[in-house]
Design an enzyme around this catalytic site. Structure first.
Site, PDB file in Angstrom:
ATOM      1  N   LYS B 108     -26.104 -21.796  -2.131  1.00 43.03           N
ATOM      2  CA  LYS B 108     -25.680 -22.068  -0.752  1.00 43.03           C
ATOM      3  C   LYS B 108     -24.934 -23.389  -0.641  1.00 43.03           C
ATOM      4  O   LYS B 108     -25.341 -24.390  -1.231  1.00 43.03           O
ATOM      5  CB  LYS B 108     -26.908 -22.129   0.172  1.00 43.03           C
ATOM      6  CG  LYS B 108     -27.575 -20.781   0.422  1.00 43.03           C
ATOM      7  CD  LYS B 108     -28.719 -20.959   1.408  1.00 43.03           C
ATOM      8  CE  LYS B 108     -29.636 -19.747   1.468  1.00 43.03           C
ATOM      9  NZ  LYS B 108     -29.015 -18.605   2.138  1.00 43.03           N
ATOM     10  N   ARG B 192     -27.414  -4.346  14.893  1.00 44.92           N
ATOM     11  CA  ARG B 192     -27.040  -3.414  15.967  1.00 44.92           C
ATOM     12  C   ARG B 192     -25.786  -3.896  16.692  1.00 44.92           C
ATOM     13  O   ARG B 192     -24.935  -3.093  17.072  1.00 44.92           O
ATOM     14  CB  ARG B 192     -28.193  -3.265  16.963  1.00 44.92           C
ATOM     15  CG  ARG B 192     -29.309  -2.346  16.478  1.00 44.92           C
ATOM     16  CD  ARG B 192     -30.170  -1.900  17.656  1.00 44.92           C
ATOM     17  NE  ARG B 192     -31.271  -1.049  17.249  1.00 44.92           N
ATOM     18  CZ  ARG B 192     -31.146   0.262  16.988  1.00 44.92           C
ATOM     19  NH1 ARG B 192     -29.968   0.856  17.101  1.00 44.92           N
ATOM     20  NH2 ARG B 192     -32.197   0.963  16.632  1.00 44.92           N
TER      21      ARG B 192
END
Lengths: 221, 321
Positions: B108, B192
């Site tokens: 990262k 979603r």
């Protein structure tokens, strides 16, 4: 480009869908003229005229194959002559030995093909590359003796075949490294034809179905 | 020659990606093409990428079937607990992990900290995560990821954020979730949201797409591409809050093509076993019978956090612009 219209029956190709780029292979087989379906259980293996071991992580796929009994089912299918095509991780899984780059604790493979494979042999991801690969066998007109245009080889943390037994035919090299090879009903590539939109290698594999290995081998030379 | 690249998406990326040479080169050998970058993301599909903080954990992850490991100094749950500025890991620790495993190693970098990214590239990591889990170094701009040979993954909460990151050169997207909580609710919300955004674009009239791009604050050409293909131009993985095999399978059924698991494994009772089960659950996400077996007798998951009890300032997902 579809070669399937002549055949009443499209071969059913099971793509081992445990981990990796199996979706790209499912798509490539459909374009090349086969009916592709994902293989996740030993029972799925039985319904296949041919099998594909996709790219991905060979350690991951190897462990899942062993855990869910696909290793024995696939090895049995191979012994019965079902053509099997392995790309990258799939090549490693077909190999009988790991020549270099084995993970600590050993690498699970099916041990079907008489090749020694070096893993991650071209380096890490920053060394991954594309190159033109001269693979005469992928011509769509094997009978004419006409050779094919090179295929664009996509090599991602790729392996190559370091040494192989007498039964193995070398079909293509990149800078002296063996990157495409066949042993009877088994085909292995170090690169990823499924990522290019060019399905000639997949069509070559489909031609291996229903032909004895010796026949097609001669036809391609 | 049909040379359209991974799922026909190379065109867009190639137009933008200038890493080393142009795509579809005439016979030359080229490194770090868009296709090679997205290609590694393709290889990671259907797998689990596990956070590890040392070589020993990396070995456990590899044995369990992880398709890659993410090397970092503290898992998100500890970053959350201990606070302070979270930065790129010590190169020595990353080197030790690279030496211990043969699967890809990711690491990262802070948002906008392109020098951390340069160091990670020089170190030879396989993927860089420009991650909201670390403390941002730039509150306006992300890294120009086209400038690198190594591929990048970035987090998103919605489609606009995903497309901005892809426009900057990300070769993989992961929905953010809320890292270090062991609570999957934000991961579900973000997945979603991305999927709904894609369906919305698909159903639009072409004349509406420019305004949609404006509203999403997203590159127009990528909006056009989604209208045409119905999917993101790069693989879409899920991260942030997966703690159980069922969580992982849920994210796959919702559309994740692979799953990142951070604190969920090594903050649980039996990390080696949990890691294996989560790998199995991603493969058999659509098979409830197998999921029964996979979920049975697994011991303690990590203790989760109710997101509603977190202060707004503690939310990692809000980082990124």
């Amino acid at each position: 480009m579809a070669v399937s219209t002549k055949n009443e029956k499209r071969p059913r190709i099971g793509v081992v869908a445990l981990q990796g780029d199996y979706a790209a292979h499912l798509q490539a087989i459909e374009v090349a003229g086969g009916d592709a379906f994902p293989v996740r259980t030993a029972e799925d293996v039985a319904g296949a005229d041919g099998l594909i071991l996709p790219g991905g992580e060979s350690t991951t796929i190897g462990r899942l194959m062993a855990r869910y009994g696909l290793d024995t089912a696939i090895s049995e299918a191979a012994r019965q002559g079902t053509p099997i095509f392995g790309t990258c991780a799939g090549m490693i899984l077909l190999a009988s030995r790991i020549a270099r780059g084995e993970k600590q604790g050993g690498q699970p493979t099916l041990g079907l093909m008489d090749i020694g494979v070096a893993r991650n042999a071209f380096g890490r991801q920053v060394d991954s590359f594309e190159a033109n690969i001269d693979a005469p066998c992928v011509t769509d007109a094997p009978a004419s003796g006409q050779h094919a245009e090179p295929v664009r080889g996509v090599f991602i943390r790729a392996p190559y075949i370091e040494e192989s037994g007498p039964e193995v035919d070398i079909l293509a090299r990149f800078e002296d490294k063996v990157v495409l090879a066949r042993q009877g009903n088994l085909l292995a590539s170090a690169f990823h034809p499924e990522l290019t939109g060019d399905t000639r290698v997949h069509r070559y594999f489909l031609r291996m179905i229903g032909t004895s290995s010796a026949e097609d081998k001669n036809g391609d030379e | 020659m049909a040379d359209t690249g991974t799922n026909g998406t190379a065109k867009n990326g190639a137009a933008a990606a200038t890493a080393v040479a142009s795509d579809n080169g005439a016979g030359t050998t080229e490194k770090a093409t868009w296709r090679v970058k997205v290609g590694l993301a393709e290889m990671l599909k259907g797998g689990v990428i596990m956070d590890v903080v040392n070589a020993e954990q990396a070995r456990i992850a590899e044995e369990a079937g992880a398709s890659a490991v993410m090397a970092l100094e503290r898992v998100p749950a500890d970053i959350r607990k201990h606070g302070g500025v979270a930065r790129m890991s010590d190169p020595q620790m990353i080197q030790e992990i690279k030496a211990a495993v043969t699967i890809p190693v990711m690491a990262k970098a802070r948002i906008g900290h392109f020098v951390e990214a340069q160091i990670l590239e020089a170190l030879g990591v396989d993927f860089i995560d420009e991650s909201e889990v670390l403390t941002p170094a730039d509150e306006q701009f992300h890294i120009n990821k086209h400038n690198f040979k190594v591929p990048f993954v970035c987090g998103c909460r919605d489609l606009g954020e995903a497309l901005r990151r892809i426009g900057e050169g990300a070769a993989m997207i992961r929905t953010k979730g809320e890292a270090g909580t062991g609570n999957v609710v934000e991961a579900v919300r973000h997945m979603r949201s991305v999927r709904a955004g894609i369906r919305r674009i698909q159903s639009m009239d072409e004349a509406e797409l420019m305004t949609e791009a404006k509203n999403l604050q997203a590159p127009y050409d990528l909006v056009l591409e989604i209208h045409r293909t119905g999917k993101l131009p790069v693989p879409n993985f899920s991260a942030g809050g997966v703690a159980t095999p069922a969580d992982a399978a849920l994210m796959v059924q919702l559309g994740a093509e692979a799953v990142f698991v951070g604190s969920g494994i090594f903050k649980s009772g039996d990390p080696a076993e949990r890691a294996k089960r989560i790998v199995d659950a991603v493969t058999y996400a659509d098979d409830p019978q197998k999921l029964v077996e996979i979920s049975t007798g697994l011991g303690e998951p990590m203790v989760g956090i109710d997101i509603r009890l977190l202060d707004d300032k503690e939310l990692l997902a809000a980082r990124g612009w």
